[in-house]
Design an enzyme around this catalytic site. Structure first.
Site, PDB file in Angstrom:
ATOM      1  N   ASN A 121       0.864  -1.183   0.000  1.00  0.00           N
ATOM      2  CA  ASN A 121       0.000   0.000   0.000  1.00  0.00           C
ATOM      3  C   ASN A 121       0.899   1.231   0.000  1.00  0.00           C
ATOM      4  O   ASN A 121       1.505   1.548   1.018  1.00  0.00           O
ATOM      5  CB  ASN A 121      -0.891  -0.028   1.252  1.00  0.00           C
ATOM      6  CG  ASN A 121      -1.697   1.249   1.414  1.00  0.00           C
ATOM      7  OD1 ASN A 121      -1.821   2.051   0.483  1.00  0.00           O
ATOM      8  ND2 ASN A 121      -2.253   1.446   2.606  1.00  0.00           N
ATOM      9  N   LYS A 154      -0.008   4.217  -0.250  1.00  0.00           N
ATOM     10  CA  LYS A 154      -0.702   5.393   0.339  1.00  0.00           C
ATOM     11  C   LYS A 154      -0.523   6.609  -0.564  1.00  0.00           C
ATOM     12  O   LYS A 154      -0.495   6.459  -1.788  1.00  0.00           O
ATOM     13  CB  LYS A 154      -0.188   5.652   1.761  1.00  0.00           C
ATOM     14  CG  LYS A 154      -0.173   4.404   2.632  1.00  0.00           C
ATOM     15  CD  LYS A 154       0.024   4.724   4.078  1.00  0.00           C
ATOM     16  CE  LYS A 154       0.171   3.448   4.865  1.00  0.00           C
ATOM     17  NZ  LYS A 154       0.096   3.633   6.292  1.00  0.00           N
ATOM     18  N   HIS A 175      -9.458   0.920   4.974  1.00  0.00           N
ATOM     19  CA  HIS A 175      -8.188   1.129   5.687  1.00  0.00           C
ATOM     20  C   HIS A 175      -8.444   2.098   6.846  1.00  0.00           C
ATOM     21  O   HIS A 175      -9.255   3.015   6.728  1.00  0.00           O
ATOM     22  CB  HIS A 175      -7.144   1.702   4.724  1.00  0.00           C
ATOM     23  CG  HIS A 175      -5.761   1.722   5.287  1.00  0.00           C
ATOM     24  ND1 HIS A 175      -5.359   2.654   6.227  1.00  0.00           N
ATOM     25  CD2 HIS A 175      -4.686   0.926   5.069  1.00  0.00           C
ATOM     26  CE1 HIS A 175      -4.094   2.411   6.542  1.00  0.00           C
ATOM     27  NE2 HIS A 175      -3.667   1.362   5.861  1.00  0.00           N
ATOM     28  N   GLU A 192      -6.903   4.529   7.899  1.00  0.00           N
ATOM     29  CA  GLU A 192      -6.708   5.952   7.570  1.00  0.00           C
ATOM     30  C   GLU A 192      -7.942   6.511   6.869  1.00  0.00           C
ATOM     31  O   GLU A 192      -8.274   7.686   7.044  1.00  0.00           O
ATOM     32  CB  GLU A 192      -5.429   6.114   6.730  1.00  0.00           C
ATOM     33  CG  GLU A 192      -4.191   5.904   7.583  1.00  0.00           C
ATOM     34  CD  GLU A 192      -2.951   5.433   6.848  1.00  0.00           C
ATOM     35  OE1 GLU A 192      -2.930   5.481   5.608  1.00  0.00           O
ATOM     36  OE2 GLU A 192      -2.005   5.006   7.526  1.00  0.00           O
ATOM     37  N   GLU A 228      -5.288  -5.068  10.695  1.00  0.00           N
ATOM     38  CA  GLU A 228      -4.283  -4.029  10.880  1.00  0.00           C
ATOM     39  C   GLU A 228      -4.558  -3.262  12.170  1.00  0.00           C
ATOM     40  O   GLU A 228      -5.383  -2.328  12.180  1.00  0.00           O
ATOM     41  CB  GLU A 228      -4.318  -3.046   9.706  1.00  0.00           C
ATOM     42  CG  GLU A 228      -4.010  -3.675   8.373  1.00  0.00           C
ATOM     43  CD  GLU A 228      -3.408  -2.653   7.422  1.00  0.00           C
ATOM     44  OE1 GLU A 228      -2.290  -2.903   6.944  1.00  0.00           O
ATOM     45  OE2 GLU A 228      -4.031  -1.602   7.192  1.00  0.00           O
ATOM     46  N   GLY A 238       2.582   2.100  10.705  1.00  0.00           N
ATOM     47  CA  GLY A 238       3.541   3.186  10.546  1.00  0.00           C
ATOM     48  C   GLY A 238       4.252   3.589  11.821  1.00  0.00           C
ATOM     49  O   GLY A 238       4.891   4.636  11.874  1.00  0.00           O
ATOM     50  N   SER A 258       3.569  -2.281  10.315  1.00  0.00           N
ATOM     51  CA  SER A 258       5.015  -2.284  10.544  1.00  0.00           C
ATOM     52  C   SER A 258       5.691  -3.609  10.173  1.00  0.00           C
ATOM     53  O   SER A 258       6.665  -4.014  10.828  1.00  0.00           O
ATOM     54  CB  SER A 258       5.333  -1.889  11.999  1.00  0.00           C
ATOM     55  OG  SER A 258       4.893  -0.573  12.253  1.00  0.00           O
TER      56      SER A 258
HETATM   57  C1  PEP Z   1      -0.658   0.060   5.985  1.00  0.00           C
HETATM   58  O1  PEP Z   1      -0.696   1.218   5.613  1.00  0.00           O
HETATM   59  O2  PEP Z   1      -1.566  -0.691   5.661  1.00  0.00           O
HETATM   60  C2  PEP Z   1       0.489  -0.387   6.782  1.00  0.00           C
HETATM   61  C3  PEP Z   1       0.442  -1.578   7.294  1.00  0.00           C
HETATM   62  O3  PEP Z   1       1.529   0.496   6.923  1.00  0.00           O
HETATM   63  P1  PEP Z   1       2.985   0.152   7.559  1.00  0.00           P
HETATM   64  O4  PEP Z   1       3.431  -1.148   6.966  1.00  0.00           O
HETATM   65  O5  PEP Z   1       3.836   1.314   7.139  1.00  0.00           O
HETATM   66  O6  PEP Z   1       2.803   0.055   9.031  1.00  0.00           O
END
Ligand code: PEP
Length: 248
Positions: A9, A11, A93, A95, A163, A169, A208
Protein backbone atom coordinates in the site's frame (compact mmCIF):
# COMPACT_ATOMS: atom_id res chain seq x y z
CA UNK A 1 -5.40 -23.55 1.37
CA UNK A 2 -5.92 -19.76 1.37
CA UNK A 3 -3.91 -17.90 -1.27
CA UNK A 4 -0.72 -16.29 0.03
CA UNK A 5 -0.68 -12.57 -0.77
CA UNK A 6 1.95 -9.88 -0.22
CA UNK A 7 0.18 -6.55 -0.78
CA UNK A 8 1.90 -3.17 -0.87
CA UNK A 9 0.00 0.00 0.00
CA UNK A 10 1.87 3.05 -1.25
CA UNK A 11 -0.70 5.39 0.34
CA UNK A 12 -0.23 9.01 -0.85
CA UNK A 13 3.35 8.34 -1.94
CA UNK A 14 4.71 8.02 -5.45
CA UNK A 15 5.03 9.88 -8.70
CA UNK A 16 6.03 8.56 -12.12
CA UNK A 17 9.68 8.20 -11.09
CA UNK A 18 8.69 5.67 -8.43
CA UNK A 19 7.35 3.22 -11.03
CA UNK A 20 10.96 2.11 -11.37
CA UNK A 21 10.66 0.45 -7.95
CA UNK A 22 7.77 -1.70 -9.15
CA UNK A 23 9.67 -2.56 -12.31
CA UNK A 24 12.70 -3.56 -10.25
CA UNK A 25 10.54 -5.82 -8.09
CA UNK A 26 9.00 -7.47 -11.14
CA UNK A 27 12.46 -8.06 -12.60
CA UNK A 28 13.79 -9.49 -9.33
CA UNK A 29 10.77 -11.77 -8.84
CA UNK A 30 9.73 -13.26 -12.20
CA UNK A 31 8.09 -16.15 -10.32
CA UNK A 32 7.50 -14.89 -6.77
CA UNK A 33 5.90 -18.07 -5.32
CA UNK A 34 2.92 -16.12 -3.94
CA UNK A 35 0.51 -13.45 -5.11
CA UNK A 36 2.02 -9.96 -5.11
CA UNK A 37 0.03 -6.73 -5.29
CA UNK A 38 0.97 -3.06 -5.38
CA UNK A 39 -1.65 -0.40 -4.66
CA UNK A 40 -0.25 2.97 -5.77
CA UNK A 41 -2.03 6.33 -5.57
CA UNK A 42 -4.91 6.65 -8.07
CA UNK A 43 -2.81 8.83 -10.38
CA UNK A 44 -0.40 5.92 -11.00
CA UNK A 45 -2.76 2.97 -11.38
CA UNK A 46 -2.96 3.19 -15.16
CA UNK A 47 0.80 3.56 -15.63
CA UNK A 48 1.68 0.95 -13.02
CA UNK A 49 -0.60 -1.65 -14.57
CA UNK A 50 1.04 -0.94 -17.92
CA UNK A 51 4.53 -1.28 -16.45
CA UNK A 52 3.54 -4.55 -14.75
CA UNK A 53 1.71 -6.06 -17.74
CA UNK A 54 3.04 -9.57 -18.34
CA UNK A 55 4.52 -9.75 -14.83
CA UNK A 56 2.97 -11.70 -11.95
CA UNK A 57 2.48 -8.51 -9.90
CA UNK A 58 -1.07 -7.17 -9.73
CA UNK A 59 -2.17 -3.55 -9.43
CA UNK A 60 -4.82 -2.30 -7.01
CA UNK A 61 -6.60 0.81 -5.83
CA UNK A 62 -6.62 2.14 -2.27
CA UNK A 63 -10.33 2.97 -2.16
CA UNK A 64 -13.38 3.20 -4.41
CA UNK A 65 -16.71 4.99 -4.26
CA UNK A 66 -19.83 2.91 -3.78
CA UNK A 67 -21.40 4.42 -6.91
CA UNK A 68 -20.23 3.61 -10.44
CA UNK A 69 -20.28 7.26 -11.56
CA UNK A 70 -21.83 10.62 -10.75
CA UNK A 71 -21.42 13.90 -8.93
CA UNK A 72 -18.74 12.90 -6.40
CA UNK A 73 -15.87 15.33 -6.88
CA UNK A 74 -12.48 13.84 -6.15
CA UNK A 75 -13.68 10.26 -5.86
CA UNK A 76 -12.81 7.22 -7.98
CA UNK A 77 -15.23 4.43 -8.83
CA UNK A 78 -14.56 0.71 -9.11
CA UNK A 79 -15.42 1.01 -12.81
CA UNK A 80 -12.56 3.51 -13.19
CA UNK A 81 -10.11 1.36 -11.20
CA UNK A 82 -10.84 -1.62 -13.42
CA UNK A 83 -10.57 0.53 -16.53
CA UNK A 84 -7.14 1.71 -15.34
CA UNK A 85 -5.93 -1.88 -14.92
CA UNK A 86 -6.61 -2.63 -11.24
CA UNK A 87 -7.71 -6.08 -10.17
CA UNK A 88 -7.83 -5.43 -6.40
CA UNK A 89 -8.94 -2.56 -4.17
CA UNK A 90 -8.13 -1.89 -0.51
CA UNK A 91 -11.28 -0.90 1.40
CA UNK A 92 -11.84 0.39 4.93
CA UNK A 93 -8.19 1.13 5.69
CA UNK A 94 -8.03 2.74 9.13
CA UNK A 95 -6.71 5.95 7.57
CA UNK A 96 -9.91 6.15 5.48
CA UNK A 97 -12.07 5.20 8.45
CA UNK A 98 -10.43 8.05 10.44
CA UNK A 99 -9.76 10.73 7.79
CA UNK A 100 -13.03 10.23 5.90
CA UNK A 101 -15.30 8.90 8.66
CA UNK A 102 -15.90 5.68 6.75
CA UNK A 103 -18.24 3.31 8.55
CA UNK A 104 -18.58 -0.45 8.29
CA UNK A 105 -21.70 0.12 6.17
CA UNK A 106 -19.69 2.32 3.78
CA UNK A 107 -17.05 -0.39 3.47
CA UNK A 108 -19.72 -3.00 2.75
CA UNK A 109 -21.26 -0.81 0.03
CA UNK A 110 -17.84 -0.22 -1.53
CA UNK A 111 -17.15 -3.98 -1.45
CA UNK A 112 -20.32 -4.62 -3.45
CA UNK A 113 -19.22 -1.97 -5.95
CA UNK A 114 -15.78 -3.58 -6.23
CA UNK A 115 -17.24 -7.05 -6.82
CA UNK A 116 -19.56 -5.68 -9.52
CA UNK A 117 -16.38 -4.89 -11.47
CA UNK A 118 -14.67 -8.18 -10.59
CA UNK A 119 -12.20 -6.43 -8.30
CA UNK A 120 -10.98 -8.36 -5.25
CA UNK A 121 -11.80 -6.39 -2.09
CA UNK A 122 -9.06 -6.22 0.55
CA UNK A 123 -11.21 -5.31 3.56
CA UNK A 124 -9.28 -3.85 6.50
CA UNK A 125 -10.19 -4.16 10.16
CA UNK A 126 -8.30 -3.47 13.39
CA UNK A 127 -8.55 -1.98 16.84
CA UNK A 128 -7.09 1.26 18.20
CA UNK A 129 -4.64 1.21 21.06
CA UNK A 130 -7.32 2.39 23.50
CA UNK A 131 -9.60 -0.43 22.39
CA UNK A 132 -6.82 -3.01 22.87
CA UNK A 133 -5.95 -1.57 26.28
CA UNK A 134 -9.61 -1.87 27.24
CA UNK A 135 -9.52 -5.57 26.30
CA UNK A 136 -11.83 -5.00 23.34
CA UNK A 137 -9.60 -5.98 20.39
CA UNK A 138 -11.49 -9.18 19.53
CA UNK A 139 -14.93 -7.63 19.86
CA UNK A 140 -13.96 -4.57 17.79
CA UNK A 141 -12.62 -6.77 15.00
CA UNK A 142 -15.69 -9.03 15.16
CA UNK A 143 -18.00 -6.01 14.86
CA UNK A 144 -16.03 -4.64 11.91
CA UNK A 145 -16.08 -8.02 10.15
CA UNK A 146 -19.83 -8.34 10.67
CA UNK A 147 -20.57 -4.87 9.32
CA UNK A 148 -17.98 -4.49 6.58
CA UNK A 149 -18.30 -7.80 4.71
CA UNK A 150 -21.43 -8.27 2.58
CA UNK A 151 -23.18 -11.61 2.41
CA UNK A 152 -21.86 -12.48 -1.08
CA UNK A 153 -18.22 -12.63 0.06
CA UNK A 154 -16.19 -15.58 -1.19
CA UNK A 155 -12.56 -16.65 -0.91
CA UNK A 156 -12.14 -15.52 -4.53
CA UNK A 157 -13.56 -11.99 -4.17
CA UNK A 158 -12.44 -11.04 -0.65
CA UNK A 159 -9.22 -10.76 1.35
CA UNK A 160 -9.25 -9.62 4.98
CA UNK A 161 -6.42 -7.53 6.44
CA UNK A 162 -6.08 -7.29 10.22
CA UNK A 163 -4.28 -4.03 10.88
CA UNK A 164 -4.12 -2.89 14.50
CA UNK A 165 -4.25 0.90 14.17
CA UNK A 166 -1.49 1.35 16.75
CA UNK A 167 0.91 -0.78 14.68
CA UNK A 168 0.49 1.09 11.38
CA UNK A 169 3.54 3.19 10.55
CA UNK A 170 4.75 3.14 14.15
CA UNK A 171 7.37 0.40 14.17
CA UNK A 172 5.35 -1.30 16.92
CA UNK A 173 4.23 -4.84 16.14
CA UNK A 174 1.91 -7.07 18.21
CA UNK A 175 3.40 -10.22 19.67
CA UNK A 176 2.94 -13.36 17.60
CA UNK A 177 0.51 -14.52 20.32
CA UNK A 178 -1.58 -11.37 19.86
CA UNK A 179 -1.60 -11.77 16.07
CA UNK A 180 -2.53 -15.47 16.41
CA UNK A 181 -5.36 -14.69 18.82
CA UNK A 182 -6.99 -12.23 16.40
CA UNK A 183 -6.34 -14.26 13.25
CA UNK A 184 -7.67 -17.47 14.80
CA UNK A 185 -10.77 -15.61 15.93
CA UNK A 186 -11.24 -14.09 12.47
CA UNK A 187 -10.96 -17.56 10.89
CA UNK A 188 -13.57 -18.92 13.31
CA UNK A 189 -15.94 -16.02 12.59
CA UNK A 190 -15.51 -16.22 8.82
CA UNK A 191 -15.87 -20.02 8.75
CA UNK A 192 -19.01 -19.83 10.90
CA UNK A 193 -20.54 -17.23 8.58
CA UNK A 194 -19.28 -18.27 5.15
CA UNK A 195 -18.49 -21.97 5.60
CA UNK A 196 -15.81 -23.32 3.25
CA UNK A 197 -15.42 -19.88 1.64
CA UNK A 198 -14.57 -18.37 5.04
CA UNK A 199 -12.10 -21.16 5.73
CA UNK A 200 -10.30 -20.37 2.45
CA UNK A 201 -10.33 -16.55 2.65
CA UNK A 202 -6.84 -15.04 2.79
CA UNK A 203 -6.12 -13.28 6.08
CA UNK A 204 -3.34 -10.67 5.94
CA UNK A 205 -1.59 -9.08 8.87
CA UNK A 206 -0.65 -5.40 8.47
CA UNK A 207 1.26 -2.98 10.67
CA UNK A 208 5.01 -2.28 10.54
CA UNK A 209 5.87 -5.46 8.61
CA UNK A 210 9.55 -5.35 7.60
CA UNK A 211 12.13 -7.74 6.19
CA UNK A 212 13.33 -8.39 9.74
CA UNK A 213 9.98 -9.52 11.20
CA UNK A 214 8.18 -10.94 8.14
CA UNK A 215 9.23 -14.59 8.50
CA UNK A 216 8.16 -14.70 12.16
CA UNK A 217 4.78 -13.16 11.34
CA UNK A 218 4.22 -15.52 8.40
CA UNK A 219 4.87 -18.43 10.77
CA UNK A 220 1.74 -17.56 12.77
CA UNK A 221 -1.31 -19.77 12.17
CA UNK A 222 -3.94 -18.25 9.91
CA UNK A 223 -1.62 -15.51 8.64
CA UNK A 224 -1.72 -15.87 4.86
CA UNK A 225 0.25 -12.78 3.96
CA UNK A 226 0.74 -9.11 4.72
CA UNK A 227 -0.51 -5.66 3.87
CA UNK A 228 2.63 -3.55 3.86
CA UNK A 229 2.87 0.23 3.86
CA UNK A 230 6.27 1.87 4.25
CA UNK A 231 8.30 -1.22 3.40
CA UNK A 232 6.51 -1.64 0.06
CA UNK A 233 7.81 1.62 -1.40
CA UNK A 234 11.28 0.31 -2.26
CA UNK A 235 11.86 -2.93 -4.17
CA UNK A 236 14.83 -3.73 -1.93
CA UNK A 237 12.57 -3.58 1.15
CA UNK A 238 9.52 -5.35 -0.31
CA UNK A 239 11.38 -8.16 -2.09
CA UNK A 240 12.56 -9.95 1.09
CA UNK A 241 9.05 -9.73 2.53
CA UNK A 242 7.62 -11.39 -0.59
CA UNK A 243 10.37 -14.03 -0.45
CA UNK A 244 9.65 -14.71 3.24
CA UNK A 245 5.98 -15.26 2.42
CA UNK A 246 6.78 -17.57 -0.49
CA UNK A 247 9.05 -19.60 1.80
CA UNK A 248 6.52 -19.81 4.65
C1 PEP B 1 -0.66 0.06 5.98
O1 PEP B 1 -0.70 1.22 5.61
O2 PEP B 1 -1.57 -0.69 5.66
C2 PEP B 1 0.49 -0.39 6.78
C3 PEP B 1 0.44 -1.58 7.29
O3 PEP B 1 1.53 0.50 6.92
P1 PEP B 1 2.98 0.15 7.56
O4 PEP B 1 3.43 -1.15 6.97
O5 PEP B 1 3.84 1.31 7.14
O6 PEP B 1 2.80 0.05 9.03
Amino acid sequence: MPTKLAAGNWKMNGIAANLAEAEALATALPAPGCEVLICPPATLIDRLSTVLAGSPIATGGQDCHAAAKGAHTGDTSAVMLKDAGATYVILGHSERRTDHDETDADVAAKSEAAWAEDLIAVICVGETEAERDAGDALSVVATQLAGSIPEAATAANTVIAYEPVWAIGTGRVPTTEQIAEVHNDMRRILSDRFGAEGAEMSLLYGGSVKAGNAAEIFGVTNVDGALVGGASLKAADFQPIVEALAAS
